[in-house]
Design a protein around this motif. Structure first.
Motif, short mmCIF file in Angstrom:
data_model
loop_
_atom_site.label_atom_id
_atom_site.label_comp_id
_atom_site.label_asym_id
_atom_site.label_seq_id
_atom_site.Cartn_x
_atom_site.Cartn_y
_atom_site.Cartn_z
N GLY A 337 -7.41 -18.99 26.23
CA GLY A 337 -7.71 -17.93 27.19
C GLY A 337 -8.51 -16.80 26.61
N ALA A 338 -8.67 -16.77 25.29
CA ALA A 338 -9.45 -15.71 24.64
C ALA A 338 -10.92 -15.86 25.00
CB ALA A 338 -9.26 -15.75 23.14
N THR A 355 -7.84 -22.75 16.74
CA THR A 355 -7.63 -24.16 17.10
C THR A 355 -7.04 -24.35 18.50
OG1 THR A 355 -5.49 -24.14 15.97
CG2 THR A 355 -7.39 -24.88 14.70
N GLU A 356 -6.42 -23.32 19.07
CA GLU A 356 -5.85 -23.45 20.41
C GLU A 356 -6.86 -23.12 21.50
OE1 GLU A 356 -1.99 -21.84 21.10
OE2 GLU A 356 -1.38 -22.07 19.01
N VAL A 357 -8.05 -22.65 21.11
CA VAL A 357 -9.11 -22.36 22.08
C VAL A 357 -9.95 -23.62 22.26
CG1 VAL A 357 -11.13 -20.95 22.56
CG2 VAL A 357 -9.14 -19.94 21.42
N ASP A 394 -17.31 -20.73 25.62
CA ASP A 394 -17.15 -19.46 26.33
C ASP A 394 -16.54 -18.38 25.45
OD1 ASP A 394 -18.20 -20.58 28.62
OD2 ASP A 394 -16.24 -21.22 29.38
N CYS A 395 -15.73 -18.75 24.49
CA CYS A 395 -15.11 -17.76 23.59
C CYS A 395 -16.08 -17.42 22.47
CB CYS A 395 -13.80 -18.31 23.02
SG CYS A 395 -12.97 -17.17 21.89
N LEU A 410 -11.70 -24.05 13.73
CA LEU A 410 -11.92 -24.36 15.15
C LEU A 410 -11.13 -25.58 15.56
CD1 LEU A 410 -15.79 -23.81 15.33
CD2 LEU A 410 -13.99 -22.20 15.87
N ARG A 411 -11.05 -25.77 16.86
CA ARG A 411 -10.32 -26.91 17.39
C ARG A 411 -11.03 -28.20 17.01
NH1 ARG A 411 -8.04 -27.05 23.54
NH2 ARG A 411 -6.65 -28.86 23.35
#
Length: 412
Positions: A337-338, A355-357, A394-395, A410-411
């Motif tokens: 959501g960031a 990693t959660e983005v 988007d982040c 990163l994810r």
């Protein structure tokens, strides 16, 4: 304005206060300048952090003003003072929108009242201090102050330094008893070991202000619209608080906050640490000099953190992150959501877990430090003395360091 001019203005404003308080405040400000300069800040930036001298002066306890008995403002008040030692309890039935609590040297506990009335309980074994309460312009004032009429104040006394603090011992034949009390008082970090003030307030209060000098403050289960808590060297503990606006200000005391829900939260700390756990706020702003800040299970719209040499460790759900340190390290776990993450350090290292983005674009700039980005494709991207962008999404993540290293994941 230069530092010299600022400090001269500070000393001029403090002239009407007792010498012990003057020395304490000037030393705190000098320490703030020293720590800020060591962190690479300019004098102007440090003065901005310290804020208005006039605002600070207004927060100082009235009992520290050196004045004669002709103070017209004090005489206009209808004030109750209870100088006798022991435990005292009082109940007040009036309706108030603002409550002001000045604990002075007493530890303060702020709680919720369940019967629509204000209840106070004062415990003290030192007759040099007394409880007071008065009402002025619809505002409820309560606190602890030095009893100017006490015979104890007229006794001969000697002052000396103990662990960097001024200790006064009365020479009245009870030296051993007073020395022991003052020794443990200083050793335990300040405040009056035997002085406590508990205030229970009803719901519907618009604003509550709480302040102490060297004593601790606890606030639990209260729901005013605005809560403003200030202390010089005491610690703060905030639990189960729901407010529209929360303001916490400490010079050298630590702050812990748990299960706090607020529309906005503003925290200013000079050298104390802050721990924030399980909180939800619209905007979280933290400004510190050398204190560390940690956040766990924190949720909100935006987080803005600035420190000199303090470290930052944060795990929360925010749309926007803005983190800056001088020499402090940064360790951030960014949640889904960031939308925007900005991290900048002078000589501090950065560890950023994204990693959660789902998708992020990371731009890293370094001076003499080394940066490593672990990309979504599993590749390791190294950046040294330059700038590079990895990924898309988007982040937007922006990381800059002077001499500090950076590691961004990163994810995959």
């Amino acid at each position: 304005m230069t530092k010299s001019e600022y400090m001269e203005a500070l000393q001029n404003k403090l002239e009407c206060f007792n010498r012990e308080l003057q020395q304490e405040i000037v030393e705190d400000y000098e320490q703030h300048f020293a720590e800020g300069i060591a962190a690479g800040k300019s004098e102007e930036e440090i003065m901005t952090e310290l804020g208005s001298i006039e605002d600070m002066i207004r927060e100082l306890p009235e009992e520290d003003i050196v004045q004669d008995n002709g103070d017209a403002q004090a005489q206009e008040r209808t004030e109750k003072t209870m100088p006798e030692p022991g435990r005292q309890s009082y109940t007040y039935t009036g309706e108030y929108k603002t409550v002001v609590i000045d604990g002075g040297i007493a530890d303060v506990r702020l709680k919720q009242s369940d019967d629509g009335q204000i209840h106070t309980e004062y415990s003290n074994s030192d007759p040099e201090y007394c409880y007071y309460q008065y009402e002025e312009n619809g505002i409820f004032y309560v606190g602890v102050k030095k009893d100017q009429n006490s015979a104890r104040a007229a006794k001969r006394a000697v002052k000396f330094m103990l662990f960097g603090k001024t200790v006064k011992v009365d020479l009245d034949g009870s030296f051993e008893k007073n020395f022991e009390k003052n020794f443990w008082n200083v050793w335990n970090g300040g405040g009056s070991k035997d002085s406590e003030l508990e205030v229970r307030i009803p719901s519907g209060i618009s604003r509550v202000e709480v302040k102490t000098r060297s004593a601790n403050i606890e606030a639990a289960d209260v729901t005013p619209e605005e809560l403003d808590i200030r202390t010089t060297s005491g610690d703060m503990a905030i639990r189960h608080v729901t407010v529209d606006r929360l303001s916490l200000n400490s010079t050298s005391g630590d702050i812990s906050a748990e299960q706090v829900y607020s529309g906005s939260m503003d925290v200013h700390v000079t050298s104390g640490d802050m721990a924030l756990d399980h909180a939800e706020t619209g905007t979280f702003r933290f400004q510190g000099a050398s204190g560390d800040i940690s956040g766990n299970r924190v949720r909100g719209n935006s987080v803005n953190i600035g420190t000199g040499s303090g470290d930052v460790e944060f795990d929360g759900v925010f749309e926007r992150y803005n983190i800056g340190t001088g020499s402090g390290d940064v360790d951030i776990r960014v949640k889904a959501g960031a939308k925007e993450v900005r991290v900048g350090t002078g000589s501090g290292d950065v560890e950023l877990d994204v990693t959660e983005v789902e998708s992020a674009e990371v731009t890293v700039s370094t001076g003499s430090g080394e940066a490593v980005i672990y990309g979504a494709d599993g590749a390791r991207h190294h950046i040294t003395m330059g700038s590079s962008t990895v990924g898309s999404g988007d982040c937007k993540v922006r990381v800059s360091t002077g001499s500090g290293d950076a590691e961004i994941r990163l994810r995959g």
